[in-house]
Design an enzyme around this catalytic site. Structure first.
Site, short mmCIF file in Angstrom:
data_model
loop_
_atom_site.label_atom_id
_atom_site.label_comp_id
_atom_site.label_asym_id
_atom_site.label_seq_id
_atom_site.Cartn_x
_atom_site.Cartn_y
_atom_site.Cartn_z
N ARG A 1 -20.15 16.26 30.80
CA ARG A 1 -20.23 15.72 32.16
C ARG A 1 -18.90 15.02 32.44
NH1 ARG A 1 -23.86 18.68 32.95
NH2 ARG A 1 -26.01 18.22 33.57
N GLU B 1 -18.12 15.63 41.84
CA GLU B 1 -18.38 17.05 42.09
C GLU B 1 -19.18 17.18 43.38
OE1 GLU B 1 -20.23 18.95 38.72
OE2 GLU B 1 -18.76 18.14 37.31
N HIS C 1 -17.63 23.73 37.24
CA HIS C 1 -18.94 23.50 36.62
C HIS C 1 -19.76 24.79 36.50
CE1 HIS C 1 -22.17 20.20 35.86
NE2 HIS C 1 -22.40 21.27 35.12
P1 NAP Z 1 -28.23 17.96 22.78
O1 NAP Z 1 -28.73 19.08 21.96
O2 NAP Z 1 -29.13 16.83 23.11
O3 NAP Z 1 -26.91 17.40 22.04
C1 NAP Z 1 -26.26 16.23 22.41
C2 NAP Z 1 -25.46 15.73 21.20
O4 NAP Z 1 -24.70 14.58 21.61
C3 NAP Z 1 -26.34 15.27 20.04
O5 NAP Z 1 -25.81 15.78 18.84
C4 NAP Z 1 -26.19 13.73 20.04
O6 NAP Z 1 -26.25 13.18 18.75
C5 NAP Z 1 -24.79 13.59 20.60
N1 NAP Z 1 -24.56 12.28 21.18
C6 NAP Z 1 -25.28 11.63 22.11
N2 NAP Z 1 -24.72 10.42 22.39
C7 NAP Z 1 -23.63 10.33 21.60
C8 NAP Z 1 -22.64 9.34 21.40
N3 NAP Z 1 -22.67 8.17 22.07
N4 NAP Z 1 -21.65 9.58 20.50
C9 NAP Z 1 -21.60 10.74 19.81
N5 NAP Z 1 -22.53 11.71 19.94
C10 NAP Z 1 -23.51 11.51 20.82
O7 NAP Z 1 -27.69 18.47 24.19
P2 NAP Z 1 -27.03 19.89 24.55
O8 NAP Z 1 -28.07 20.85 24.97
O9 NAP Z 1 -26.10 20.27 23.45
O10 NAP Z 1 -26.24 19.47 25.88
C11 NAP Z 1 -25.29 18.43 25.85
C12 NAP Z 1 -24.86 18.07 27.26
O11 NAP Z 1 -24.04 19.12 27.78
C13 NAP Z 1 -26.00 17.94 28.28
O12 NAP Z 1 -26.57 16.66 28.26
C14 NAP Z 1 -25.32 18.24 29.60
O13 NAP Z 1 -24.89 17.05 30.22
C15 NAP Z 1 -24.10 19.07 29.20
N6 NAP Z 1 -24.21 20.44 29.70
C16 NAP Z 1 -23.25 20.90 30.55
C17 NAP Z 1 -23.33 22.21 31.01
C18 NAP Z 1 -22.28 22.74 31.95
O14 NAP Z 1 -22.62 23.50 32.83
N7 NAP Z 1 -21.03 22.38 31.77
C19 NAP Z 1 -24.40 23.04 30.64
C20 NAP Z 1 -25.34 22.52 29.77
C21 NAP Z 1 -25.25 21.22 29.30
P3 NAP Z 1 -27.67 12.96 17.96
O15 NAP Z 1 -28.29 14.33 17.85
O16 NAP Z 1 -27.27 12.45 16.64
O17 NAP Z 1 -28.47 12.02 18.82
#
Ligand code: NAP
Length: 321
Positions: free
Chosen positions: A234, A263, A281
């Site tokens: 994000r 955005e 995005h």
């Molecule tokens: P996810 O499986 O929940 O993974 C998020 C990761 O971030 C987890 O490993 C978590 O660690 C880590 N994390 C959270 N807070 C942190 C911090 N303060 N410091 C270090 N690591 C931290 O989520 P995902 O499905 O991979 O998606 C991640 C994000 O990508 C979404 O929330 C969304 O905002 C974004 N996204 C963007 C797009 C786009 O179109 N560009 C598409 C999809 C998603 P732990 O597991 O140890 O808690």
């Protein structure tokens, strides 16, 4: 009596028709139409993506049971307020993981090999002689890939780097991931260590109070001057002003961005930088994946409004209250 469902943002016609079998469906075109739709009668379910929905927007939504988001990230919803009201929030993880990881890898490759810049240079009629080091990029294979947030998408990016490009994988997350460490031969480091040692830093954490401006001036200063930053998480996770300075001053080599502090974005100092690749995005924006996300969100909504457990709930605790 049929429950009322409001669609915010776009949904394919066949999915609207599917919802209309069991619900009264109202489709909105702009956020400004929401207040009238809520005032017109009880709305039991909302489905869509990308709108800011919190107390100001939903205070009039008496009877609202569920918000079905066509996204995995849910930073645009006021989760505390939804919890306070007992409104269920559902999302669409997993189905977009590989597609978003593909985009992250695309940004790594296009920034490293200066694809957009050299495409423009060639179309401008500049290829009239030989190429020199001023046109060269940097290798991706064999380099060190740092993942900030080794969750679903982070792991999918790391697999591409490790198995497709022979990269060494470093990562940081809230907690260590022993299985992924084994699978990817990955090493856990604190954030600063990942920033210092990586040639490519890929940001994939959810936006929260803890991750807002996680990558700022100090953090960019820790990166190698030859390193490249990619953000598919994000926009507000990276301090954009600090990033512009770092790119302009050559503090880091380049950046690839899919997401921005504001955005949509039609004007920005970012656009003047030749060492930046920016896309609007599009992380999950393929026909196949957007369809899968929409189908999953419809399913989540249907199940919630029928009293069944949706497949993906952000705040499942509200169902037991
Ligand atoms: P996810 O499986 O929940 O993974 C998020 C990761 O971030 C987890 O490993 C978590 O660690 C880590 N994390 C959270 N807070 C942190 C911090 N303060 N410091 C270090 N690591 C931290 O989520 P995902 O499905 O991979 O998606 C991640 C994000 O990508 C979404 O929330 C969304 O905002 C974004 N996204 C963007 C797009 C786009 O179109 N560009 C598409 C999809 C998603 P732990 O597991 O140890 O808690």
């Amino acid at each position: 009596m049929k429950k009322n469902v409001v669609i915010f943002n776009r949904l394919a016609q066949d999915l609207i028709e599917r919802l209309a079998v069991n619900f009264n469906v109202i489709q909105l075109g702009a956020a400004s139409e929401l207040a009238d739709a809520l005032a017109a009668g009880p709305v039991h379910g909302l489905i869509g993506a990308g709108w800011q929905l919190g107390r100001a927007q939903l205070a009039a939504a008496a009877g609202l049971e569920v918000v079905s988001s066509i996204s995995v990230g849910y930073d645009n919803y006021d989760l505390d307020y939804l919890n306070e009201r007992g409104i269920l929030l559902t999302n669409t993880p997993d189905v977009l993981t590989e597609t978003t990881a593909d985009l992250a890898m695309t940004l790594i490759l296009t920034t490293a090999r200066r694809i957009v810049e050299l495409d423009g240079w060639m179309r401008d009629g500049n290829w009239r002689g030989g190429l020199g080091p001023e046109h060269f990029g940097c290798d991706v294979h064999g380099k060190t890939l740092g993942i900030i947030g080794l969750g679903n998408i982070g792991a999918a990016v790391a697999r591409r780097g490790r198995f497709g490009f022979g990269m060494r994988v470093l990562y940081t997350a809230n907690s260590r991931k022993p299985e992924l460490e084994q699978e990817l031969d990955a090493d856990f480091l604190e954030l600063d260590g990942v920033l210092r040692e990586s040639d490519f830093v890929c940001v994939v954490v959810p936006l929260s109070d803890r991750t807002r401006k996680l990558i700022g001036q100090r953090e960019l200063g820790l990166m190698k001057s030859s390193a490249i930053l990619v953000n598919v998480a994000r926009g507000p996770v990276v301090d954009e002003e600090a990033l512009v300075d770092a790119l302009r001053d050559g503090q880091i080599r380049a950046a690839g961005l899919d997401v921005y502090e504001q955005e949509p974005l039609a004007e920005s100092p970012l656009f003047a930088l030749s060492n930046l690749v920016c896309v609007p995005h599009i992380g999950s924006a393929t026909h196949e994946t957007r369809r899968a996300m929409a189908e999953l969100a419809v399913q989540n909504l249907e199940r919630a409004l029928k009293g069944d457990a949706p497949l993906h709930m952000v705040n499942p605790q509200v169902r037991t209250r």
